[in-house]
Motif scaffolding. Structure first.
Motif, mmCIF file in Angstrom:
data_model
loop_
_atom_site.group_PDB
_atom_site.id
_atom_site.type_symbol
_atom_site.label_atom_id
_atom_site.label_comp_id
_atom_site.label_asym_id
_atom_site.label_seq_id
_atom_site.Cartn_x
_atom_site.Cartn_y
_atom_site.Cartn_z
ATOM 1 N N ARG A 14 0.835 -1.212 0.000
ATOM 2 C CA ARG A 14 0.000 0.000 0.000
ATOM 3 C C ARG A 14 0.864 1.254 0.000
ATOM 4 N NH1 ARG A 14 -1.993 -2.914 4.045
ATOM 5 N NH2 ARG A 14 -1.169 -1.445 5.582
ATOM 6 N N ALA A 15 0.461 2.219 -0.834
ATOM 7 C CA ALA A 15 1.147 3.509 -0.891
ATOM 8 C C ALA A 15 0.123 4.634 -0.843
ATOM 9 C CB ALA A 15 1.990 3.625 -2.163
ATOM 10 N N LEU A 16 0.546 5.758 -0.303
ATOM 11 C CA LEU A 16 -0.252 6.985 -0.304
ATOM 12 C C LEU A 16 0.598 8.089 -0.908
ATOM 13 C CD1 LEU A 16 -2.805 8.576 0.577
ATOM 14 C CD2 LEU A 16 -1.618 9.052 2.744
ATOM 15 N N ALA A 17 0.085 8.721 -1.965
ATOM 16 C CA ALA A 17 0.772 9.837 -2.616
ATOM 17 C C ALA A 17 0.160 11.145 -2.137
ATOM 18 C CB ALA A 17 0.662 9.719 -4.128
ATOM 19 N N VAL A 18 0.980 12.041 -1.610
ATOM 20 C CA VAL A 18 0.524 13.288 -0.986
ATOM 21 C C VAL A 18 1.156 14.464 -1.723
ATOM 22 C CG1 VAL A 18 0.380 14.606 1.155
ATOM 23 C CG2 VAL A 18 0.421 12.099 1.239
ATOM 24 N N VAL A 19 0.336 15.289 -2.370
ATOM 25 C CA VAL A 19 0.847 16.433 -3.115
ATOM 26 C C VAL A 19 -0.064 17.636 -2.913
ATOM 27 C CG1 VAL A 19 2.096 15.095 -4.858
ATOM 28 C CG2 VAL A 19 -0.316 15.642 -5.217
ATOM 29 N N ALA A 20 0.349 18.766 -3.445
ATOM 30 C CA ALA A 20 -0.390 20.011 -3.228
ATOM 31 C C ALA A 20 -1.537 20.191 -4.217
ATOM 32 C CB ALA A 20 0.558 21.205 -3.312
ATOM 33 N N HIS A 21 -1.331 19.833 -5.498
ATOM 34 C CA HIS A 21 -2.271 20.230 -6.559
ATOM 35 C C HIS A 21 -2.631 19.084 -7.508
ATOM 36 C CE1 HIS A 21 0.802 23.536 -5.968
ATOM 37 N NE2 HIS A 21 -0.294 24.119 -5.513
ATOM 38 N N PRO A 22 -3.805 19.143 -8.145
ATOM 39 C CA PRO A 22 -4.044 18.323 -9.318
ATOM 40 C C PRO A 22 -2.938 18.601 -10.348
ATOM 41 C CG PRO A 22 -6.077 19.386 -8.626
ATOM 42 C CD PRO A 22 -4.974 19.998 -7.804
ATOM 43 N N ASP A 23 -2.475 17.572 -10.976
ATOM 44 C CA ASP A 23 -1.405 17.525 -11.995
ATOM 45 C C ASP A 23 -0.026 17.312 -11.401
ATOM 46 O OD1 ASP A 23 0.517 19.990 -12.234
ATOM 47 O OD2 ASP A 23 -1.432 20.957 -12.130
ATOM 48 N N ASP A 24 0.188 17.513 -10.090
ATOM 49 C CA ASP A 24 1.525 17.336 -9.518
ATOM 50 C C ASP A 24 2.060 15.931 -9.751
ATOM 51 O OD1 ASP A 24 1.674 19.926 -8.591
ATOM 52 O OD2 ASP A 24 1.326 19.429 -6.487
ATOM 53 N N LEU A 25 1.217 14.936 -9.610
ATOM 54 C CA LEU A 25 1.668 13.556 -9.772
ATOM 55 C C LEU A 25 1.801 13.157 -11.233
ATOM 56 C CD1 LEU A 25 -0.486 12.022 -6.945
ATOM 57 C CD2 LEU A 25 2.016 11.979 -7.047
ATOM 58 N N LEU A 47 -4.655 15.127 -1.985
ATOM 59 C CA LEU A 47 -4.260 16.440 -2.487
ATOM 60 C C LEU A 47 -4.636 17.505 -1.476
ATOM 61 C CD1 LEU A 47 -5.145 14.571 -5.111
ATOM 62 C CD2 LEU A 47 -4.418 16.649 -6.279
ATOM 63 N N ALA A 48 -3.708 18.399 -1.199
ATOM 64 C CA ALA A 48 -3.962 19.440 -0.202
ATOM 65 C C ALA A 48 -4.954 20.478 -0.705
ATOM 66 C CB ALA A 48 -2.651 20.116 0.207
ATOM 67 N N THR A 49 -4.985 20.713 -2.028
ATOM 68 C CA THR A 49 -5.891 21.711 -2.605
ATOM 69 C C THR A 49 -6.629 21.105 -3.791
ATOM 70 O OG1 THR A 49 -4.550 22.668 -4.402
ATOM 71 C CG2 THR A 49 -4.033 23.388 -2.155
ATOM 72 N N ARG A 50 -7.569 21.872 -4.348
ATOM 73 C CA ARG A 50 -8.235 21.468 -5.581
ATOM 74 C C ARG A 50 -7.650 22.197 -6.801
ATOM 75 N NH1 ARG A 50 -13.000 18.529 -4.054
ATOM 76 N NH2 ARG A 50 -13.227 18.703 -1.802
ATOM 77 N N GLY A 51 -6.529 22.895 -6.599
ATOM 78 C CA GLY A 51 -5.881 23.567 -7.713
ATOM 79 C C GLY A 51 -6.659 24.735 -8.266
ATOM 80 N N GLU A 52 -7.473 25.355 -7.410
ATOM 81 C CA GLU A 52 -8.417 26.365 -7.893
ATOM 82 C C GLU A 52 -7.762 27.657 -8.369
ATOM 83 O OE1 GLU A 52 -8.052 26.865 -3.396
ATOM 84 O OE2 GLU A 52 -8.236 25.186 -4.807
ATOM 85 N N ALA A 53 -6.501 27.878 -7.992
ATOM 86 C CA ALA A 53 -5.802 29.088 -8.440
ATOM 87 C C ALA A 53 -4.872 28.814 -9.620
ATOM 88 C CB ALA A 53 -5.008 29.691 -7.280
ATOM 89 N N GLY A 54 -5.037 27.655 -10.263
ATOM 90 C CA GLY A 54 -4.056 27.241 -11.260
ATOM 91 C C GLY A 54 -4.350 27.621 -12.692
ATOM 92 N N ILE A 55 -5.547 28.171 -12.965
ATOM 93 C CA ILE A 55 -5.894 28.543 -14.344
ATOM 94 C C ILE A 55 -6.233 30.029 -14.363
ATOM 95 C CG2 ILE A 55 -7.492 28.159 -16.256
ATOM 96 C CD1 ILE A 55 -7.839 25.304 -15.317
ATOM 97 N N ASP A 56 -5.365 30.810 -14.962
ATOM 98 C CA ASP A 56 -5.502 32.267 -14.909
ATOM 99 C C ASP A 56 -6.808 32.757 -15.528
ATOM 100 O OD1 ASP A 56 -4.184 34.959 -14.412
ATOM 101 O OD2 ASP A 56 -4.567 35.082 -16.575
ATOM 102 N N SER A 57 -7.281 32.072 -16.561
ATOM 103 C CA SER A 57 -8.476 32.520 -17.278
ATOM 104 C C SER A 57 -9.778 32.041 -16.644
ATOM 105 C CB SER A 57 -8.419 32.036 -18.734
ATOM 106 O OG SER A 57 -8.340 30.619 -18.769
ATOM 107 N N LEU A 58 -9.686 31.298 -15.542
ATOM 108 C CA LEU A 58 -10.873 30.726 -14.923
ATOM 109 C C LEU A 58 -10.870 31.041 -13.434
ATOM 110 C CD1 LEU A 58 -13.211 29.003 -16.052
ATOM 111 C CD2 LEU A 58 -11.975 26.975 -15.250
ATOM 112 N N GLU A 59 -11.939 31.678 -12.961
ATOM 113 C CA GLU A 59 -11.980 32.051 -11.549
ATOM 114 C C GLU A 59 -11.973 30.808 -10.664
ATOM 115 O OE1 GLU A 59 -16.363 33.063 -10.316
ATOM 116 O OE2 GLU A 59 -15.967 33.935 -12.301
ATOM 117 N N PRO A 60 -11.414 30.930 -9.455
ATOM 118 C CA PRO A 60 -11.245 29.759 -8.591
ATOM 119 C C PRO A 60 -12.507 28.949 -8.346
ATOM 120 C CG PRO A 60 -9.952 31.580 -7.748
ATOM 121 C CD PRO A 60 -10.757 32.135 -8.886
#
Length: 240
Positions: A14-25, A47-60
């Motif tokens: 068993r493994a658990l992958a822990v990252v900050a954002h969608p796409d990090d892995l 994932l610590a966040t939902r990556g809501e600040a990751g697309i400049d053209s789309l509000e969080p």
């Protein structure tokens, strides 16, 4: 000849992958995940966040749900059915006891032998400055792997202490020690990155499929130079 990397341990389930954002892995590590799940191992994502600040053209408020959907689809491609989000704020994660507690609670729930996280060094490649989110989450993950086994640290989590983490593996570091042959997982790794289509289309004008395949194949080819010519994903391994 470059110093050769050691094979990653294989005596785990068993493994658990822990990252900050969608796409990090998905920028490389997912090919290793696909290889592992193809061998019958269990991997979960946190994932610590939902990556809501990751697309400049789309509000969080709109970007968060899009990126969550893309992450779940991406995980499914590599055989990961469990994807959890902690809802820390994208872009402003701080290393804190709150973050450590959240990660500790997840490790106790999932009871992994291997914990995976992302490069938390100050830079990528010595020149590109790393983000505060990556640094905070990666360092907190290392600490939480130890916290999880101490019943007197964060004693109020729902799950019992778990002292079974044997390694923490850090992907994307400039100083790897180990690698995984991803011959069998390479194609799934490419497709998992393609699933982040909205993110990629906001990032570059290049066709998402071409972008993803070029990035992943170049990465594993470079790693092969230090792994007997085999396409590889690299990690820095911290035994516990």
């Amino acid at each position: 000849m470059a110093e050769q990397l050691n094979p990653m341990p294989t005596d785990w389930r068993r493994a658990l992958a822990v990252v900050a954002h969608p796409d990090d892995l998905e920028y490389g590590c997912a090919a290793a995940v696909a290889t592992w799940t193809g061998e019958g191992r269990e991997v979960a994502y946190l994932l610590a966040t939902r990556g809501e600040a990751g697309i400049d053209s789309l509000e969080p408020a709109k970007a968060g749900p899009v990126r969550e959907r893309e992450q779940r689809a991406s995980a499914a491609v590599v055989g990961v059915p469990s994807v959890e989000f902690l809802d820390h704020a994208d872009g402003v994660i701080e290393y804190s006891t709150t973050l450590r507690r959240d990660l500790t609670a997840a490790i106790r729930r999932h009871r992994p032998e291997l914990v995976i996280t992302l490069n938390f060094d100050d830079t990528w490649g010595g020149t590109v400055w790393n983000t505060p989110d990556h640094k905070a989450v990666g360092r907190a993950t290392l600490d939480a792997a130890a916290d999880a086994g101490n019943r007197w640290i964060f004693p109020d989590t729902d799950a019992e202490p778990w002292d079974g983490v044997r390694w923490v593996a850090v992907a994307g570091t400039d100083s790897p020690t180990h690698a995984v042959d991803v011959t069998d997982g390479l194609e799934a790794g490419v497709r998992s990155l393609i699933e982040h289509r909205a993110y990629i289309e906001a990032l570059t004008d290049e066709d998402p499929e071409t972008y993803a395949r070029t990035f992943i194949e170049d990465s594993v080819r470079q790693a092969a130079e230090r792994f007997a010519g085999r396409p590889a994903v690299t990690f820095r391994l911290y035994p516990r």
